[in-house]
Design a protein around this motif. Structure first.
Motif, PDB file in Angstrom:
ATOM      1  N   SER A  82      14.695 -13.306 -54.420  1.00  0.00           N
ATOM      2  CA  SER A  82      14.385 -11.912 -54.059  1.00  0.00           C
ATOM      3  C   SER A  82      13.041 -11.820 -53.329  1.00  0.00           C
ATOM      4  O   SER A  82      12.888 -11.020 -52.412  1.00  0.00           O
ATOM      5  N   ALA A  83      12.082 -12.650 -53.701  1.00  0.00           N
ATOM      6  CA  ALA A  83      10.777 -12.634 -53.032  1.00  0.00           C
ATOM      7  C   ALA A  83      10.911 -13.101 -51.586  1.00  0.00           C
ATOM      8  O   ALA A  83      10.336 -12.505 -50.666  1.00  0.00           O
ATOM      9  N   ILE A  84      11.686 -14.153 -51.381  1.00  0.00           N
ATOM     10  CA  ILE A  84      11.875 -14.675 -50.025  1.00  0.00           C
ATOM     11  C   ILE A  84      12.678 -13.687 -49.189  1.00  0.00           C
ATOM     12  O   ILE A  84      12.346 -13.430 -48.027  1.00  0.00           O
ATOM     13  N   ARG A  85      13.720 -13.095 -49.767  1.00  0.00           N
ATOM     14  CA  ARG A  85      14.503 -12.081 -49.053  1.00  0.00           C
ATOM     15  C   ARG A  85      13.592 -10.916 -48.635  1.00  0.00           C
ATOM     16  O   ARG A  85      13.615 -10.491 -47.479  1.00  0.00           O
ATOM     17  N   ALA A  86      12.792 -10.428 -49.567  1.00  0.00           N
ATOM     18  CA  ALA A  86      11.893  -9.302 -49.269  1.00  0.00           C
ATOM     19  C   ALA A  86      10.903  -9.670 -48.165  1.00  0.00           C
ATOM     20  O   ALA A  86      10.645  -8.871 -47.259  1.00  0.00           O
ATOM     21  N   LEU A  87      10.365 -10.869 -48.220  1.00  0.00           N
ATOM     22  CA  LEU A  87       9.429 -11.329 -47.191  1.00  0.00           C
ATOM     23  C   LEU A  87      10.094 -11.333 -45.824  1.00  0.00           C
ATOM     24  O   LEU A  87       9.560 -10.789 -44.854  1.00  0.00           O
ATOM     25  N   LEU A  88      11.268 -11.930 -45.727  1.00  0.00           N
ATOM     26  CA  LEU A  88      11.954 -12.041 -44.439  1.00  0.00           C
ATOM     27  C   LEU A  88      12.355 -10.677 -43.892  1.00  0.00           C
ATOM     28  O   LEU A  88      12.171 -10.393 -42.702  1.00  0.00           O
ATOM     29  N   VAL A  89      12.888  -9.819 -44.751  1.00  0.00           N
ATOM     30  CA  VAL A  89      13.309  -8.484 -44.303  1.00  0.00           C
ATOM     31  C   VAL A  89      12.098  -7.653 -43.857  1.00  0.00           C
ATOM     32  O   VAL A  89      12.163  -6.950 -42.847  1.00  0.00           O
ATOM     33  N   GLU A  90      10.994  -7.767 -44.577  1.00  0.00           N
ATOM     34  CA  GLU A  90       9.783  -7.030 -44.191  1.00  0.00           C
ATOM     35  C   GLU A  90       9.241  -7.541 -42.858  1.00  0.00           C
ATOM     36  O   GLU A  90       8.803  -6.761 -42.018  1.00  0.00           O
ATOM     37  N   ARG A  91       9.265  -8.845 -42.637  1.00  0.00           N
ATOM     38  CA  ARG A  91       8.806  -9.404 -41.353  1.00  0.00           C
ATOM     39  C   ARG A  91       9.693  -8.888 -40.219  1.00  0.00           C
ATOM     40  O   ARG A  91       9.195  -8.605 -39.133  1.00  0.00           O
ATOM     41  N   ILE A  92      11.001  -8.780 -40.458  1.00  0.00           N
ATOM     42  CA  ILE A  92      11.898  -8.221 -39.438  1.00  0.00           C
ATOM     43  C   ILE A  92      11.501  -6.782 -39.147  1.00  0.00           C
ATOM     44  O   ILE A  92      11.387  -6.387 -37.986  1.00  0.00           O
ATOM     45  N   ARG A  93      11.285  -6.002 -40.198  1.00  0.00           N
ATOM     46  CA  ARG A  93      10.938  -4.596 -40.017  1.00  0.00           C
ATOM     47  C   ARG A  93       9.691  -4.449 -39.146  1.00  0.00           C
ATOM     48  O   ARG A  93       9.651  -3.642 -38.215  1.00  0.00           O
ATOM     49  N   ILE A  94       8.687  -5.243 -39.412  1.00  0.00           N
ATOM     50  CA  ILE A  94       7.448  -5.174 -38.631  1.00  0.00           C
ATOM     51  C   ILE A  94       7.693  -5.647 -37.195  1.00  0.00           C
ATOM     52  O   ILE A  94       7.187  -5.044 -36.246  1.00  0.00           O
ATOM     53  N   ALA A  95       8.473  -6.703 -37.032  1.00  0.00           N
ATOM     54  CA  ALA A  95       8.694  -7.287 -35.708  1.00  0.00           C
ATOM     55  C   ALA A  95       9.483  -6.377 -34.770  1.00  0.00           C
ATOM     56  O   ALA A  95       9.275  -6.419 -33.557  1.00  0.00           O
ATOM     57  N   VAL A  96      10.395  -5.564 -35.303  1.00  0.00           N
ATOM     58  CA  VAL A  96      11.204  -4.712 -34.429  1.00  0.00           C
ATOM     59  C   VAL A  96      10.501  -3.393 -34.078  1.00  0.00           C
ATOM     60  O   VAL A  96      10.961  -2.676 -33.188  1.00  0.00           O
ATOM     61  N   GLU A  97       9.393  -3.100 -34.749  1.00  0.00           N
ATOM     62  CA  GLU A  97       8.650  -1.870 -34.446  1.00  0.00           C
ATOM     63  C   GLU A  97       8.171  -1.879 -32.992  1.00  0.00           C
ATOM     64  O   GLU A  97       7.987  -2.944 -32.402  1.00  0.00           O
ATOM     65  N   HIS A  98       7.935  -0.704 -32.471  1.00  0.00           N
ATOM     66  CA  HIS A  98       7.380  -0.535 -31.119  1.00  0.00           C
ATOM     67  C   HIS A  98       8.221  -1.246 -30.058  1.00  0.00           C
ATOM     68  O   HIS A  98       7.696  -1.897 -29.160  1.00  0.00           O
ATOM     69  N   GLY A 100      10.186  -3.804 -30.354  1.00  0.00           N
ATOM     70  CA  GLY A 100      10.370  -5.242 -30.527  1.00  0.00           C
ATOM     71  C   GLY A 100       9.150  -6.049 -30.135  1.00  0.00           C
ATOM     72  O   GLY A 100       9.229  -6.958 -29.318  1.00  0.00           O
ATOM     73  N   ARG A 101       8.022  -5.733 -30.748  1.00  0.00           N
ATOM     74  CA  ARG A 101       6.790  -6.447 -30.389  1.00  0.00           C
ATOM     75  C   ARG A 101       6.695  -7.822 -31.028  1.00  0.00           C
ATOM     76  O   ARG A 101       5.832  -8.617 -30.689  1.00  0.00           O
ATOM     77  N   GLY A 102       7.585  -8.124 -31.954  1.00  0.00           N
ATOM     78  CA  GLY A 102       7.592  -9.441 -32.571  1.00  0.00           C
ATOM     79  C   GLY A 102       6.454  -9.625 -33.554  1.00  0.00           C
ATOM     80  O   GLY A 102       6.070  -8.707 -34.270  1.00  0.00           O
ATOM     81  N   CYS A 103       5.917 -10.814 -33.579  1.00  0.00           N
ATOM     82  CA  CYS A 103       4.820 -11.210 -34.464  1.00  0.00           C
ATOM     83  C   CYS A 103       3.673 -11.676 -33.578  1.00  0.00           C
ATOM     84  O   CYS A 103       3.897 -12.491 -32.671  1.00  0.00           O
ATOM     85  N   LEU A 168      11.643 -14.021 -35.587  1.00  0.00           N
ATOM     86  CA  LEU A 168      10.640 -13.145 -34.979  1.00  0.00           C
ATOM     87  C   LEU A 168      10.724 -13.152 -33.455  1.00  0.00           C
ATOM     88  O   LEU A 168      10.471 -12.132 -32.810  1.00  0.00           O
ATOM     89  N   VAL A 169      11.100 -14.267 -32.872  1.00  0.00           N
ATOM     90  CA  VAL A 169      11.356 -14.305 -31.428  1.00  0.00           C
ATOM     91  C   VAL A 169      12.602 -13.480 -31.132  1.00  0.00           C
ATOM     92  O   VAL A 169      12.624 -12.675 -30.193  1.00  0.00           O
ATOM     93  N   SER A 170      13.646 -13.643 -31.946  1.00  0.00           N
ATOM     94  CA  SER A 170      14.883 -12.872 -31.762  1.00  0.00           C
ATOM     95  C   SER A 170      14.637 -11.375 -31.866  1.00  0.00           C
ATOM     96  O   SER A 170      15.310 -10.588 -31.192  1.00  0.00           O
ATOM     97  N   ALA A 171      13.684 -10.961 -32.696  1.00  0.00           N
ATOM     98  CA  ALA A 171      13.367  -9.542 -32.845  1.00  0.00           C
ATOM     99  C   ALA A 171      12.827  -8.950 -31.549  1.00  0.00           C
ATOM    100  O   ALA A 171      12.965  -7.751 -31.308  1.00  0.00           O
ATOM    101  N   LYS A 172      12.221  -9.773 -30.723  1.00  0.00           N
ATOM    102  CA  LYS A 172      11.748  -9.296 -29.419  1.00  0.00           C
ATOM    103  C   LYS A 172      12.916  -9.106 -28.455  1.00  0.00           C
ATOM    104  O   LYS A 172      12.901  -8.211 -27.622  1.00  0.00           O
ATOM    105  N   ILE A 173      13.915  -9.952 -28.597  1.00  0.00           N
ATOM    106  CA  ILE A 173      15.090  -9.885 -27.718  1.00  0.00           C
ATOM    107  C   ILE A 173      16.038  -8.780 -28.172  1.00  0.00           C
ATOM    108  O   ILE A 173      16.550  -8.010 -27.366  1.00  0.00           O
ATOM    109  N   THR A 174      16.259  -8.720 -29.481  1.00  0.00           N
ATOM    110  CA  THR A 174      17.151  -7.730 -30.084  1.00  0.00           C
ATOM    111  C   THR A 174      16.368  -6.992 -31.165  1.00  0.00           C
ATOM    112  O   THR A 174      16.410  -7.377 -32.329  1.00  0.00           O
ATOM    113  N   PRO A 175      15.635  -5.949 -30.782  1.00  0.00           N
ATOM    114  CA  PRO A 175      14.818  -5.240 -31.779  1.00  0.00           C
ATOM    115  C   PRO A 175      15.642  -4.292 -32.654  1.00  0.00           C
ATOM    116  O   PRO A 175      15.457  -3.080 -32.658  1.00  0.00           O
TER     117      PRO A 175
END
Length: 192
Positions: A82-98, A100-103, A168-175
């Motif tokens: 659950s900790a790893i899932r939460a980490l990954l999902v939160e990173r996606i959420r941040i990366a797709v903002e604005h 698709g600015r990524g990381c 995180l790279v994919s989030a820039k392509i598909t935000p």
């Protein structure tokens, strides 16, 4: 007599971090920075030594805020999965903002390496800290019988960090978080 700095350097670094994050290093001019920060060219050079110094400060600010928060989130989960899932999902959420600015750190790697050695060292430090934190979490979870032991924790941690960087790279392509989040579930099967 030296003039007193008339602006909040921490706030300036935070604003510069946002600008570099959205536009990248190369597309951000010194003029863009002085406009965004509301300071003169002399103040920028006096405080940071120039654009490169401000970029380094922005990367360090990102590490101290966003990257540190990601590591803290690993300690707050009810279990490793659950900790790893939460980490990954939160990173996606941040990366797709604005749009698709990524990381910022992944963006820095794709834009500045291999030529920029100070950026490489910063990124290696963050990558190492992330992998070590994940390996510790995975090791403890395996000892509790929570996870399979078919992969050793350092290798599994390296895989998860590599997966995250690609995500995180994919989030820039598909935000679109809805398109990316199912991939997290596939990655989590490596814990079985």
């Amino acid at each position: 007599m030296a003039r007193t700095r008339e602006f909040d350097t921490e706030a300036a670094v935070s604003r510069a971090m946002e600008l570099f994050w959205v536009r990248g290093y190369e597309a951000t001019s010194v003029h863009d920075l002085t406009q965004c920060l509301g300071i003169g060219l002399g103040s920028l050079y006096a405080a940071f030594g120039g654009k490169d110094g401000l970029y380094r400060a922005a990367l360090e600010h990102y590490r101290a805020t966003f990257a540190a928060a990601a590591l803290r989130s690993l300690e707050q989960g009810t279990g490793a999965r659950s900790a790893i899932r939460a980490l990954l999902v939160e990173r996606i959420r941040i990366a797709v903002e604005h749009g698709g600015r990524g990381c910022l750190l992944v963006n820095a790697a794709t834009e500045r390496l291999p030529q920029d050695q100070p950026t490489r060292r910063t990124l290696q430090d963050v990558l190492s800290a992330n992998q070590n934190a994940l390996a510790d979490l995975l090791r403890a979870a395996a000892e509790r019988g929570e996870l399979s032991t078919r992969h050793d924790p350092p290798t599994l941690a390296a895989f998860l960090v590599t997966f995250l960087n690609g995500l995180l790279v994919s989030a820039k392509i598909t935000p679109d978080a809805r398109a990316l989040e199912p991939l997290v579930e596939v990655a989590l099967t490596t814990l079985d």
